[in-house]
Design an enzyme around this catalytic site. Structure first.
Site, mmCIF file in Angstrom:
data_model
loop_
_atom_site.group_PDB
_atom_site.id
_atom_site.type_symbol
_atom_site.label_atom_id
_atom_site.label_comp_id
_atom_site.label_asym_id
_atom_site.label_seq_id
_atom_site.Cartn_x
_atom_site.Cartn_y
_atom_site.Cartn_z
ATOM 1 N N HIS A 64 1.408 -1.385 -0.127
ATOM 2 C CA HIS A 64 -0.190 -0.229 0.006
ATOM 3 C C HIS A 64 0.977 1.422 0.050
ATOM 4 C CE1 HIS A 64 -3.237 -2.975 1.799
ATOM 5 N NE2 HIS A 64 -3.567 -3.167 0.375
ATOM 6 N N GLU A 67 1.413 3.791 2.935
ATOM 7 C CA GLU A 67 2.234 3.365 4.638
ATOM 8 C C GLU A 67 4.134 3.301 4.593
ATOM 9 O OE1 GLU A 67 -0.395 -0.604 4.975
ATOM 10 O OE2 GLU A 67 -2.023 0.447 4.221
ATOM 11 N N HIS A 161 3.145 -3.360 6.813
ATOM 12 C CA HIS A 161 2.031 -2.152 6.311
ATOM 13 C C HIS A 161 1.696 -1.058 7.866
ATOM 14 C CE1 HIS A 161 -0.328 -4.273 3.303
ATOM 15 N NE2 HIS A 161 1.025 -5.056 4.133
ATOM 16 N N GLU A 225 1.554 -4.737 10.911
ATOM 17 C CA GLU A 225 1.412 -3.255 10.662
ATOM 18 C C GLU A 225 1.572 -2.926 12.124
ATOM 19 O OE1 GLU A 225 -1.484 -2.674 9.387
ATOM 20 O OE2 GLU A 225 -2.037 -4.319 7.637
HETATM 21 O O1 LIG Z 1 -5.852 -0.387 8.229
HETATM 22 C C1 LIG Z 1 -6.674 -0.315 7.509
HETATM 23 O O2 LIG Z 1 -8.138 -0.802 7.173
HETATM 24 C C2 LIG Z 1 -5.920 -1.647 5.925
HETATM 25 C C3 LIG Z 1 -4.566 -2.263 7.154
HETATM 26 C C4 LIG Z 1 -4.166 -2.950 5.689
HETATM 27 O O3 LIG Z 1 -3.281 -2.906 4.959
HETATM 28 N N1 LIG Z 1 -4.034 -4.705 5.911
HETATM 29 C C5 LIG Z 1 -3.532 -5.525 5.211
HETATM 30 C C6 LIG Z 1 -4.247 -6.597 6.051
HETATM 31 C C7 LIG Z 1 -3.469 -7.680 5.310
HETATM 32 C C8 LIG Z 1 -4.405 -9.369 6.083
HETATM 33 O O4 LIG Z 1 -5.326 -9.560 6.379
HETATM 34 O O5 LIG Z 1 -2.745 -10.220 6.150
HETATM 35 C C9 LIG Z 1 -4.981 -4.842 4.575
HETATM 36 O O6 LIG Z 1 -6.116 -5.209 4.425
HETATM 37 O O7 LIG Z 1 -4.244 -5.302 3.201
HETATM 38 ZN ZN LIG Z 2 -1.499 -2.214 4.358
#
Ligand SMILES: O=C(O)CCC(=O)N[C@@H](CCC(=O)O)C(=O)O
Ligand SMILES: [Zn+2]
Length: 345
Positions: A64, A67, A161, A225
């Site tokens: 992303h 980020e 991320h 994260e």
């Molecule tokens: O903060 C958020 O809403 C999104 C942060 C983020 O990019 N999280 C990933 C998590 C991926 C996973 O579930 O393994 C995403 O949403 O792609």
């Molecule tokens: Zn992300």
């Protein structure tokens, strides 16, 4: 290439002069580390002077584009490796995911890249936009990188991320669905050393980058994260120091294996994966509600035409709420506390 070796500015050159890296490039650093550049933002290091290489580590950031903290951490690691400030003990592949999205300071340009892995880039309408093509190239880079691992070697992929919202638990990791395999205690130890005490156990197949590496390569893989989204240059890097030190130790020490008391961790399992099906999908809490805010059973969390989504248990908490995702994509996860049942070393 002289400038690259002297300044180590691989990410900057990848973003400003990508044509330098359209054909693959290989060279060796003064300390015997082989460098292989497959494309802009894709660089692998193999420390040939080491005889005991048994770890193969993938560090991805910027899947992303907005980020930025993980991108800055990886950029600095690459600079320090290229300029001989860091000496590796293990092979490392750095992937800077979405370079065009970094340039416009957005999560993505056309499509969320972290829903395009595990082959999803070529399904449906096919591999027809730059994010789909990049997801395919990133997957191929990982396949190439892991292909030289000997049987018994350890493969790792940390997809770094930062979250859109504040979070009650600032740092956390998504442990992709393992299809019944045991969760790794030493991986939880490594994550804890990075400052990550909260783990979400995914219970279903997904098309995220970490799930793809977990299921395709049996790598220890995680979505990590590390904090909250900030523009480039505006991160408080002191908040990432433990993660930076531990990642450095993982790739530079022969055998970095920090231990952890499992009972000290906050383990959650995903209870509901709520996808957006309608244009009128609405979240029923404030935009600034932090991740891990929990609700009483029956609380309405989201609605859309034809559906009302409620907390199914007391203490069910929200993670990654986003009402603006494309139709069909994940708009909210809910999680509930759990215990780890099956652990491997
Ligand atoms: O903060 C958020 O809403 C999104 C942060 C983020 O990019 N999280 C990933 C998590 C991926 C996973 O579930 O393994 C995403 O949403 O792609
Ligand atoms: Zn992300």
């Amino acid at each position: 290439m002289q400038q690259l070796i002297e300044q180590g500015n691989f990410l900057s050159l990848s973003r400003t002069q990508p044509e330098l890296f359209t054909s693959s490039i290989q060279f060796t650093l003064g300390n015997g580390t082989d460098v292989a550049i497959a494309a802009p933002g894709i660089i692998a290091f193999t420390p040939t002077a080491k005889t005991s290489i048994n770890k193969h580590v993938v560090l991805s950031s910027g899947v992303h584009g907005n980020e930025t903290a993980p991108i800055e951490i990886c950029d600095e690691l690459v600079q320090h490796i290229l300029t001989n400030k860091l000496e590796l003990s293990h092979r490392v592949l750095f992937l800077f995911g979405n370079l065009p999205a970094m340039d416009i300071a957005e999560r993505f340009v056309e499509e969320n890249m972290n829903r395009l892995f595990n082959g999803a880039h070529s399904k449906g309408e096919g591999c027809n936009n730059s994010e789909r093509k990049r997801a395919k190239a990133l997957e191929e880079a990982i396949t190439d990188f892991f292909s030289v691992a000997a049987s018994g070697d350890d493969k790792y992929h940390y997809d770094l991320h930062t979250a859109i919202r504040e979070s009650k638990n600032e740092k956390f990791a998504v442990y992709p669905y393992l299809h019944g395999k045991a969760h790794s205690k030493s991986q939880l130890g490594f994550l804890a050393a990075c400052g990550i005490q909260t783990i979400l156990l995914s219970e279903s197949e997904t098309t995220t980058f970490s799930y793809s590496s977990s299921v395709q390569h049996q790598a220890h893989a995680f979505t990590v994260e590390l904090g909250k989204v900030q523009p480039f240059g505006q991160n408080d890097m002191s908040r990432f120091e433990a993660a930076k030190q531990s990642i450095t130790a993982l790739i530079c020490e022969d055998d970095f294996r920090p231990d952890v008391d499992i009972d000290s961790l906050d383990i959650y399992r995903v209870n509901q994966v709520i996808n957006r099906h309608q244009n009128d999908f609405t979240l029923h809490f404030d935009d600034d509600t932090p991740n891990f805010t929990d609700y009483a059973k029956g609380t309405v969390l989201a609605t859309e035409t034809g559906a009302t989504y409620t907390a199914q248990q007391d203490g069910e908490a929200i993670v990654f709420p986003n009402a603006n995702v494309a139709i069909g994509q994940r708009a909210l996860l809910t999680v509930v506390p759990t215990k780890l049942e099956k652990l491997s070393v």
